[in-house]
Design a protein around this motif. Structure first.
Motif, short mmCIF file in Angstrom:
data_model
loop_
_atom_site.label_atom_id
_atom_site.label_comp_id
_atom_site.label_asym_id
_atom_site.label_seq_id
_atom_site.Cartn_x
_atom_site.Cartn_y
_atom_site.Cartn_z
N GLU A 221 -11.07 31.74 36.49
CA GLU A 221 -10.50 31.74 37.84
C GLU A 221 -9.69 32.99 38.15
OE1 GLU A 221 -9.12 27.67 39.17
OE2 GLU A 221 -9.14 27.40 37.00
N ARG A 222 -9.42 33.79 37.13
CA ARG A 222 -8.54 34.97 37.27
C ARG A 222 -7.23 34.56 37.96
NH1 ARG A 222 -13.57 37.17 38.10
NH2 ARG A 222 -14.14 38.99 36.86
N LYS A 223 -6.65 33.53 37.42
CA LYS A 223 -5.51 32.89 38.05
C LYS A 223 -4.37 32.69 37.05
CE LYS A 223 -4.86 28.51 40.48
NZ LYS A 223 -5.55 27.26 40.83
N TYR A 224 -4.72 32.38 35.81
CA TYR A 224 -3.71 32.04 34.81
C TYR A 224 -3.48 33.21 33.84
CZ TYR A 224 -4.54 27.42 36.64
OH TYR A 224 -4.67 26.35 37.49
N VAL A 225 -2.21 33.39 33.51
CA VAL A 225 -1.81 34.46 32.60
C VAL A 225 -2.33 34.17 31.18
CG1 VAL A 225 0.21 35.52 31.51
CG2 VAL A 225 0.24 34.96 33.95
N GLU A 226 -2.85 35.20 30.50
CA GLU A 226 -3.33 35.00 29.13
C GLU A 226 -2.56 35.85 28.11
OE1 GLU A 226 -7.55 34.52 28.51
OE2 GLU A 226 -7.01 32.56 29.29
N GLU A 227 -2.71 37.18 28.19
CA GLU A 227 -2.02 38.03 27.21
C GLU A 227 -1.63 39.33 27.90
OE1 GLU A 227 -3.15 38.30 23.12
OE2 GLU A 227 -4.91 37.03 23.42
N PRO B 14 1.53 31.08 27.49
CA PRO B 14 0.24 30.43 27.69
C PRO B 14 -0.20 29.64 26.47
CG PRO B 14 0.18 32.66 28.54
CD PRO B 14 1.48 32.53 27.80
N MET B 15 -0.76 28.43 26.73
CA MET B 15 -1.22 27.59 25.62
C MET B 15 -2.48 28.19 25.00
SD MET B 15 -2.52 24.60 28.10
CE MET B 15 -4.11 23.91 27.70
N LEU B 16 -2.67 27.90 23.70
CA LEU B 16 -3.85 28.41 22.99
C LEU B 16 -5.02 27.49 23.31
CD1 LEU B 16 -2.18 29.00 19.49
CD2 LEU B 16 -2.53 30.69 21.32
N ASP B 17 -5.96 27.99 24.11
CA ASP B 17 -7.10 27.12 24.41
C ASP B 17 -8.44 27.81 24.14
OD1 ASP B 17 -7.30 28.84 26.46
OD2 ASP B 17 -7.34 27.35 28.07
N GLY B 18 -8.42 28.82 23.27
CA GLY B 18 -9.68 29.41 22.84
C GLY B 18 -9.86 30.86 23.27
N LYS C 10 12.87 27.38 19.62
CA LYS C 10 13.11 25.93 19.54
C LYS C 10 14.30 25.64 18.63
CE LYS C 10 8.56 24.11 20.69
NZ LYS C 10 7.28 23.56 20.21
N ASN C 11 14.37 26.40 17.55
CA ASN C 11 15.48 26.23 16.61
C ASN C 11 16.83 26.56 17.27
OD1 ASN C 11 16.30 25.72 13.83
ND2 ASN C 11 16.84 27.88 13.77
N TRP C 12 16.81 27.48 18.21
CA TRP C 12 18.05 27.85 18.93
C TRP C 12 18.34 26.92 20.10
CZ3 TRP C 12 16.22 33.64 19.34
CH2 TRP C 12 16.38 34.25 18.08
N GLY C 13 17.47 25.94 20.31
CA GLY C 13 17.72 24.94 21.35
C GLY C 13 17.12 25.25 22.70
N TYR C 14 16.28 26.27 22.78
CA TYR C 14 15.62 26.55 24.06
C TYR C 14 14.49 25.56 24.29
CZ TYR C 14 18.00 31.04 24.56
OH TYR C 14 18.95 32.00 24.71
N LYS C 15 14.19 25.35 25.56
CA LYS C 15 13.03 24.54 25.93
C LYS C 15 11.83 25.49 25.99
CE LYS C 15 11.25 21.91 29.82
NZ LYS C 15 11.34 21.91 31.30
N VAL C 16 10.91 25.37 25.04
CA VAL C 16 9.74 26.25 24.99
C VAL C 16 8.51 25.43 25.38
CG1 VAL C 16 8.40 27.85 23.58
CG2 VAL C 16 10.81 27.45 23.05
N THR C 17 7.74 25.93 26.31
CA THR C 17 6.56 25.20 26.77
C THR C 17 5.32 26.07 26.60
OG1 THR C 17 8.05 24.51 28.52
CG2 THR C 17 5.84 23.63 28.59
N GLU C 18 4.31 25.52 25.93
CA GLU C 18 3.00 26.16 25.85
C GLU C 18 2.14 25.47 26.90
OE1 GLU C 18 1.52 26.87 21.70
OE2 GLU C 18 3.26 25.66 21.20
#
Ligand SMILES: *Cc1c(COP(=O)(O)O)cnc(C)c1O
Length: 322
Positions: free
Chosen positions: A192-198, A215-219, A235-243
């Motif tokens: 879709e050329r819409k979502y960030v990858e790398e 970005p989540m690892l989806d292949g 995560k260890n420092w208490g941040y909210k990290v989302t993939e």
């Protein structure tokens, strides 16, 4: 080390650096069946030599091998072989701040054969090179162009494998961005050329309000070891990290709302590469006034500290070379 179907991987040896002699028909030149890795050896102030999570590189070799129909290697043996080579060449490891010995393992297909099929024979080679400091004059955030035309990878393709063709295919976009005054491109998804990858050949993170998104690892995304280390530390420092999926529009909206605090790439070469400016279809945004942010700085200091032995190795990421 060589591979053939009769003996499997065999004859590991350390020999002086020099040219390879290969027939012009060697399969790797034509069909690109190959993989590579990149890691570094670091020298501490007291002369000890460290590798950073080398087991992860060797594990990733087998993930790449599987995708490219290359027979698997013995991961533990490959770590031991790397240690033996680095130990022998220890005098080549520079010791100035930020410097290291770059380690490049790679595998090539070597049958002299024209015709598309997996090779029966391979070579696994590890070469080394002293490497200068990535930031000799301090960390300067870079300008990045969002790439709308070319894509790096698609799901079902080879994006998650460290295979040469991915890099060959990325050069064109990089060249165009460079001509326009940008150091790298931000890749969007291939469908879709819409979502960030790398970003370039690095993984990418954004701090949006109190959430840190990657970005989540989806292949289609390379599972970076620096990426994994950053997620772990944050995560260890208490941040909210989302993939998760992150639309480029969401990123620009977050900037408009004043919530895009930091953006940075992650990879072995730079560790952390802050992004100071993004250009998407001539919409230009500046992030954190074009300066490195506190989270990026803390990650950089912590990871480089673990690598050079000045910070505590809390997670057992260091392998000592005797
Ligand atoms: C190697 C690489 C990375 C970073 O991986 P590290 O293990 O952190 O060095 C990210 N993206 C691409 C495309 C890569 O080739």
């Amino acid at each position: 080390m060589d591979y053939n179907p009769e003996k499997g991987w065999h004859d590991p040896r350390i020999v002086p650096y020099g040219p390879l002699c290969l027939e012009p028909s060697t399969m790797v030149f034509h069909y690109g069946q190959a993989i590579f890795e990149g890691l570094k050896a670091y020298k501490s102030d007291d002369g000890r030599i460290f590798l950073f999570r080398p087991d992860m590189n060797m594990k990733r070799i087998n993930i790449s091998n599987d995708r490219m129909s290359i027979p698997p290697i013995d991961e533990e043996f490959a770590v031991e072989a790397t240690k033996a080579l680095v130990s022998l060449d220890r005098d080549w490891i520079p010791s100035e701040p930020g410097t290291s010995l770059y380690i490049r393992p790679f595998i090539i297909s070597t049958d002299p054969f024209l015709g598309v099929r997996p090779s029966y024979t391979y070579k696994f080679i590890i070469i080394l090179s002293p490497s200068g400091a990535y930031y000799p004059t301090g960390i300067n955030p870079v300008k990045i162009m969002v790439e709308n035309e070319y894509v790096r990878a698609v799901r079902g393709g080879t994006g998650f494998a460290k295979t040469p063709g991915n890099y060959a295919a990325s050069l064109k976009a990089q060249e165009i961005a460079y001509e326009k005054g940008y150091v790298q491109v931000l890749w969007l998804d291939g469908v879709e050329r819409k979502y960030v990858e790398e970003v370039g050949s690095m993984n990418v993170f954004f701090k949006i309000g109190d959430e840190i998104v990657t970005p989540m690892l989806d292949g289609s995304i390379l599972p970076g070891i620096t990426r994994d280390s950053c997620i772990h530390l944050l995560k260890n420092w208490g941040y909210k990290v989302t993939e998760r999926k992150l639309a480029i529009q969401e990123l620009f909206d977050a900037h408009s709302e004043g919530k895009l605090d930091e953006a940075f790439g992650t990879g072995t070469a730079a560790v952390i590469s802050p992004i100071g400016e993004l250009n998407w279809n001539d919409r230009i945004i500046t992030i954190n006034d074009g300066k490195i942010g506190p989270v990026s700085q803390r990650l950089y200091d912590t990871i480089t500290g673990i690598q050079n032995g000045t910070a505590e190795d809390e997670f057992g990421w260091i392998t000592v070379v005797e």
